[in-house]
Design a protein around this motif. Structure first.
Motif, PDB file in Angstrom:
ATOM      1  N   LEU A  60      43.614  45.905  40.943  1.00  0.00           N
ATOM      2  CA  LEU A  60      42.522  45.228  40.242  1.00  0.00           C
ATOM      3  C   LEU A  60      41.461  46.250  39.819  1.00  0.00           C
ATOM      4  O   LEU A  60      40.856  46.122  38.757  1.00  0.00           O
ATOM      5  CB  LEU A  60      41.905  44.171  41.167  1.00  0.00           C
ATOM      6  CG  LEU A  60      40.669  43.438  40.678  1.00  0.00           C
ATOM      7  CD1 LEU A  60      40.996  42.626  39.436  1.00  0.00           C
ATOM      8  CD2 LEU A  60      40.118  42.526  41.753  1.00  0.00           C
ATOM      9  N   ASN A  64      39.709  46.761  36.242  1.00  0.00           N
ATOM     10  CA  ASN A  64      38.261  46.744  36.007  1.00  0.00           C
ATOM     11  C   ASN A  64      37.790  48.009  35.300  1.00  0.00           C
ATOM     12  O   ASN A  64      36.912  47.978  34.442  1.00  0.00           O
ATOM     13  CB  ASN A  64      37.504  46.613  37.328  1.00  0.00           C
ATOM     14  CG  ASN A  64      37.644  45.228  37.913  1.00  0.00           C
ATOM     15  OD1 ASN A  64      37.920  44.288  37.188  1.00  0.00           O
ATOM     16  ND2 ASN A  64      37.485  45.100  39.207  1.00  0.00           N
ATOM     17  N   ILE A  79      45.323  39.571  32.746  1.00  0.00           N
ATOM     18  CA  ILE A  79      45.690  39.165  34.100  1.00  0.00           C
ATOM     19  C   ILE A  79      46.749  38.100  33.911  1.00  0.00           C
ATOM     20  O   ILE A  79      46.535  37.139  33.187  1.00  0.00           O
ATOM     21  CB  ILE A  79      44.504  38.529  34.857  1.00  0.00           C
ATOM     22  CG1 ILE A  79      43.350  39.503  34.991  1.00  0.00           C
ATOM     23  CG2 ILE A  79      44.954  38.066  36.242  1.00  0.00           C
ATOM     24  CD1 ILE A  79      42.112  38.872  35.603  1.00  0.00           C
ATOM     25  N   VAL A 101      42.024  34.103  24.665  1.00  0.00           N
ATOM     26  CA  VAL A 101      41.308  34.716  25.787  1.00  0.00           C
ATOM     27  C   VAL A 101      41.582  34.057  27.126  1.00  0.00           C
ATOM     28  O   VAL A 101      41.314  34.633  28.164  1.00  0.00           O
ATOM     29  CB  VAL A 101      39.784  34.775  25.536  1.00  0.00           C
ATOM     30  CG1 VAL A 101      39.454  35.740  24.439  1.00  0.00           C
ATOM     31  CG2 VAL A 101      39.239  33.392  25.239  1.00  0.00           C
ATOM     32  N   SER A 102      42.088  32.858  27.149  1.00  0.00           N
ATOM     33  CA  SER A 102      42.412  32.262  28.442  1.00  0.00           C
ATOM     34  C   SER A 102      43.558  31.281  28.315  1.00  0.00           C
ATOM     35  O   SER A 102      43.766  30.679  27.271  1.00  0.00           O
ATOM     36  CB  SER A 102      41.190  31.559  29.028  1.00  0.00           C
ATOM     37  OG  SER A 102      40.843  30.468  28.219  1.00  0.00           O
ATOM     38  N   SER A 107      44.817  35.446  31.650  1.00  0.00           N
ATOM     39  CA  SER A 107      43.498  35.663  31.063  1.00  0.00           C
ATOM     40  C   SER A 107      43.530  36.991  30.333  1.00  0.00           C
ATOM     41  O   SER A 107      43.886  38.015  30.919  1.00  0.00           O
ATOM     42  CB  SER A 107      42.432  35.670  32.151  1.00  0.00           C
ATOM     43  OG  SER A 107      41.186  35.944  31.571  1.00  0.00           O
ATOM     44  N   VAL A 108      43.206  36.973  29.073  1.00  0.00           N
ATOM     45  CA  VAL A 108      43.291  38.186  28.263  1.00  0.00           C
ATOM     46  C   VAL A 108      41.892  38.650  27.887  1.00  0.00           C
ATOM     47  O   VAL A 108      41.054  37.839  27.506  1.00  0.00           O
ATOM     48  CB  VAL A 108      44.087  37.923  26.958  1.00  0.00           C
ATOM     49  CG1 VAL A 108      44.188  39.196  26.141  1.00  0.00           C
ATOM     50  CG2 VAL A 108      45.458  37.378  27.272  1.00  0.00           C
ATOM     51  N   ALA A 109      41.645  39.934  28.020  1.00  0.00           N
ATOM     52  CA  ALA A 109      40.366  40.477  27.553  1.00  0.00           C
ATOM     53  C   ALA A 109      40.574  41.020  26.153  1.00  0.00           C
ATOM     54  O   ALA A 109      41.415  41.897  25.943  1.00  0.00           O
ATOM     55  CB  ALA A 109      39.893  41.581  28.488  1.00  0.00           C
ATOM     56  N   ASN A 110      39.869  40.508  25.212  1.00  0.00           N
ATOM     57  CA  ASN A 110      39.992  40.962  23.823  1.00  0.00           C
ATOM     58  C   ASN A 110      38.892  41.955  23.484  1.00  0.00           C
ATOM     59  O   ASN A 110      37.769  41.849  23.971  1.00  0.00           O
ATOM     60  CB  ASN A 110      39.893  39.778  22.864  1.00  0.00           C
ATOM     61  CG  ASN A 110      41.210  39.035  22.749  1.00  0.00           C
ATOM     62  OD1 ASN A 110      42.231  39.512  23.213  1.00  0.00           O
ATOM     63  ND2 ASN A 110      41.163  37.871  22.147  1.00  0.00           N
TER      64      ASN A 110
ATOM     65  N   ILE B  38      35.433  40.751  39.523  1.00  0.00           N
ATOM     66  CA  ILE B  38      35.580  41.065  38.102  1.00  0.00           C
ATOM     67  C   ILE B  38      34.311  40.710  37.335  1.00  0.00           C
ATOM     68  O   ILE B  38      33.957  41.344  36.350  1.00  0.00           O
ATOM     69  CB  ILE B  38      36.786  40.299  37.491  1.00  0.00           C
ATOM     70  CG1 ILE B  38      38.075  40.640  38.224  1.00  0.00           C
ATOM     71  CG2 ILE B  38      36.955  40.665  36.028  1.00  0.00           C
ATOM     72  CD1 ILE B  38      39.258  39.783  37.787  1.00  0.00           C
ATOM     73  N   PRO B  96      33.571  35.569  28.062  1.00  0.00           N
ATOM     74  CA  PRO B  96      34.517  34.449  28.010  1.00  0.00           C
ATOM     75  C   PRO B  96      35.956  34.835  28.340  1.00  0.00           C
ATOM     76  O   PRO B  96      36.789  33.973  28.559  1.00  0.00           O
ATOM     77  CB  PRO B  96      34.403  33.974  26.562  1.00  0.00           C
ATOM     78  CG  PRO B  96      33.948  35.163  25.808  1.00  0.00           C
ATOM     79  CD  PRO B  96      33.085  35.962  26.742  1.00  0.00           C
ATOM     80  N   SER B  97      36.245  36.136  28.383  1.00  0.00           N
ATOM     81  CA  SER B  97      37.624  36.549  28.636  1.00  0.00           C
ATOM     82  C   SER B  97      37.979  36.518  30.112  1.00  0.00           C
ATOM     83  O   SER B  97      39.145  36.612  30.472  1.00  0.00           O
ATOM     84  CB  SER B  97      37.838  37.966  28.103  1.00  0.00           C
ATOM     85  OG  SER B  97      36.980  38.855  28.766  1.00  0.00           O
ATOM     86  N   LEU B  98      36.975  36.419  30.980  1.00  0.00           N
ATOM     87  CA  LEU B  98      37.258  36.465  32.418  1.00  0.00           C
ATOM     88  C   LEU B  98      37.738  35.113  32.932  1.00  0.00           C
ATOM     89  O   LEU B  98      37.357  34.079  32.420  1.00  0.00           O
ATOM     90  CB  LEU B  98      35.996  36.885  33.186  1.00  0.00           C
ATOM     91  CG  LEU B  98      35.567  38.337  32.979  1.00  0.00           C
ATOM     92  CD1 LEU B  98      34.352  38.641  33.825  1.00  0.00           C
ATOM     93  CD2 LEU B  98      36.686  39.288  33.330  1.00  0.00           C
ATOM     94  N   PRO B  99      38.566  35.146  33.997  1.00  0.00           N
ATOM     95  CA  PRO B  99      39.029  33.878  34.560  1.00  0.00           C
ATOM     96  C   PRO B  99      37.928  33.206  35.373  1.00  0.00           C
ATOM     97  O   PRO B  99      36.979  33.861  35.794  1.00  0.00           O
ATOM     98  CB  PRO B  99      40.184  34.306  35.472  1.00  0.00           C
ATOM     99  CG  PRO B  99      39.893  35.718  35.824  1.00  0.00           C
ATOM    100  CD  PRO B  99      39.151  36.309  34.675  1.00  0.00           C
TER     101      PRO B  99
END
Lengths: 112, 146
Positions: A60, A64, A79, A101-102, A107-110, B38, B96-99
């Motif tokens: 993780l 990060n 993730i 994005v989710s 969960s995707v970080a764009n 996170i 908004p991308s975080l779970p």
């Protein structure tokens, strides 16, 4: 005692709900699913749905620390709760083919 | 009588929500803590929040269960839900991308769905508080010497 009636029902339902939602997760864990896996995107724009372009990050902390590169790549890290030989089994994409994005299991970080 | 039953039902619904999310967070403690780590806003307090939030939810659930503490429980749940809704709004605006670091099946909700979900329970808490206050006033008037 009458005033405890709805409370007792609520407690019973809460415990039942926890037991119910926990069960699939326990079963899935045995088959290796529903554990979080972290990936970074190493492909070019438009290749987000190619699972081989997503490289697994071991921890993780690596996830990060990974910063999304500038350029045309939209989805850059993910993730995912499913894994197949070091790659995600799927990446949630929107109508235009870009990672959403989710999702339920991802969960995707764009890149902005 | 109807007012008392309505307060009991509202308290029970909030109790169900808080107990369910608290137990889910305790069961998935390590995952819950990881998700908090996170979040840029909560990262420095992740360790503390990971055990204190479900503990607080449990305490409020207990107070909602005991009739004598129910009004305090309603106020506490309203405050907690408002704080969580403000946090959700922050997450939608900035990350908004975080779970979601929610407990149980609630983590499968999208951020906007979760805000609507929270707002429903905020409204429910407010209704419960109003009804409890009305009952308190009626009771005082009934006991007051004529």
């Amino acid at each position: 005692m009458k005033r405890y009636f709805f409370g007792i029902i609520a407690v019973a339902v809460a415990f039942a709900a926890v037991a119910f939602t926990k069960a699939p997760s326990q079963n899935s864990k045995q088959s290796g699913n529903f554990t979080d896996y972290y990936y970074k995107f190493v492909g070019s724009a438009g290749e987000e749905n190619d699972m081989n372009k997503w490289q697994q990050l071991s921890t993780l902390n690596d996830y990060n620390a990974f910063s999304c590169p500038s350029g045309s790549v939209k989805g850059c890290k993910i993730i995912n709760t499913t894994n197949s030989s070091g790659h995600p089994t799927s990446v949630p994409l929107d109508g235009s083919g870009l990672p959403t994005v989710s999702g339920a299991n991802a969960s995707v970080a764009n890149r902005n | 009588m109807k007012r008392t039953v309505a307060i009991d039902i509202i308290s029970a619904i909030l109790l169900l929500l808080l107990l369910y999310t608290a137990i889910s967070k305790f069961i998935e403690y390590s995952r819950f803590k990881e998700v908090l780590l996170i979040s840029p806003l909560l990262k420095p307090f992740a360790g503390f929040i990971a055990w204190s939030l479900p503990l607080l939810e449990l305490m409020i659930a207990v107070s909602l269960f005991i009739p004598a503490l129910r009004i305090k429980g309603l106020y506490a749940s309203l405050l907690l839900l408002i704080i969580l809704t403000v946090y959700l709004t922050y997450m939608i605006l900035f990350t908004p991308s975080l779970p979601c670091s929610c407990g149980g099946v609630l983590k499968d909700l999208t951020w906007p769905q979760h805000i609507l979900f929270n707002l429903f329970f905020v409204v429910l808490s407010v209704i419960g508080i109003i009804l409890a206050r009305q009952r308190f006033i009626i009771r005082i008037k009934g006991e007051a010497p004529t």
